[in-house]
Scaffold this active site. Structure first.
Site, short mmCIF file in Angstrom:
data_model
loop_
_atom_site.label_atom_id
_atom_site.label_comp_id
_atom_site.label_asym_id
_atom_site.label_seq_id
_atom_site.Cartn_x
_atom_site.Cartn_y
_atom_site.Cartn_z
CD GLU A 85 -1.52 -5.83 5.29
OE1 GLU A 85 -1.41 -6.05 4.29
OE2 GLU A 85 -1.95 -4.93 5.62
CG HIS A 87 -3.66 -3.55 3.00
ND1 HIS A 87 -2.73 -2.86 3.90
CD2 HIS A 87 -4.13 -2.12 2.59
CE1 HIS A 87 -2.57 -1.67 4.16
NE2 HIS A 87 -3.48 -1.13 3.36
CB CYS A 143 -0.94 0.04 1.09
SG CYS A 143 -2.45 0.97 0.80
#
Ligand code: MN
Length: 251
Positions: free
Chosen positions: A228, A226, A115
């Site tokens: 994660e 994102h 990001c």
């Protein structure tokens, strides 16, 4: 007798910013270091130090660098005037991450940018940013869709360049595809791609969603989504972190 090569878990430096609401605190989502741990790395959290010497000492302990998400990079860093759309600017963080990223670029240390991290990577290497997608690219999709959706929910597809390092990582354990659904939680994006980088994923509106250095045995890659937040539900994103950790181990 064959000797098994022992692979030591690599130390991964994870950047973070200041907590802009509480001046005596720093802030980081746990999801970053949980994903690093899941993929076999040892997370080392890197505070936003502006003094080069202790930052370099920490950097030297790391086999790889994870540039995390956050607020906007100050526009003068990429020599563009402020169009009054920036939020959560953290100049200490900008400075610390620019040092770290340029050191990693110089020695081709493995790096994953997420990001804000893809934007840091691009700017550190000489590229520029769209400061605000809705006002500068009115025809674009809503890349902040996740502000109304649960954050792990998919917001738009990306088209992935088949021969890229990104594609090799995402589809290591699954059939190769050039399409993937990702989440989206950004109002900025890459404008001019930094010299030496190529685009490895784009949204249907043309917004750049991933860049990489396409050199053999190099893992320097940024994604605008994102991953994660998609771990561990999405095996592709687990594989992305695994590919990063493996690249760090190989060094
Ligand atoms: Mn997006």
């Amino acid at each position: 007798m064959a000797t098994q090569t022992t692979r030591t878990a690599p130390v991964i430096g994870i950047t973070m910013g200041n907590d802009l609401e509480k001046a005596d605190r720093v802030a980081l989502s746990k999801l970053y270091y949980q994903a690093v741990l899941l993929a076999g790395g040892i997370p080392l959290l890197l505070p936003p130090l502006t003094e080069k010497s202790p930052l370099r000492a920490l950097y030297s302990l790391c086999s790889g660098l994870l540039l995390t998400g956050g607020g906007d990079i100050a526009s003068d860093v990429y020599q563009t005037s402020d169009r009054s759309k920036l939020s959560y600017v953290d100049r200490q963080r900008d400075q610390a991450e620019l040092f770290l990223t340029r050191w990693a670029l110089d020695e081709r240390k493995p790096l994953l940018g997420i990001c804000r991290g893809i934007q840091t990577l691009n700017v550190a290497a000489g590229g520029t940013l769209i400061q605000d997608i809705p006002s500068e690219v009115p025809s674009a999709l809503d890349h902040r869709a996740s502000s109304t959706l649960p954050v792990d929910q998919m917001a738009h597809p990306v088209t992935i360049k088949p021969a890229s390092i990104l594609a090799q990582a995402l589809f290591k354990n699954s059939p190769l595809s050039d399409q993937l659904l990702v989440n989206s939680y950004h109002h900025q994006a890459i404008a001019r791609v930094a010299p030496g980088f190529s685009v490895s994923a784009q949204a249907p509106d043309g917004i750049i969603e991933a860049i990489e250095i396409s050199e053999e045995s190099v893992f320097i890659l940024g994604v605008q989504w994102h991953p994660e937040r998609m771990v561990p539900q999405d095996e592709h994103m687990v594989q992305l972190f695994r590919a990063f950790i493996h690249a760090c181990q190989r060094r």
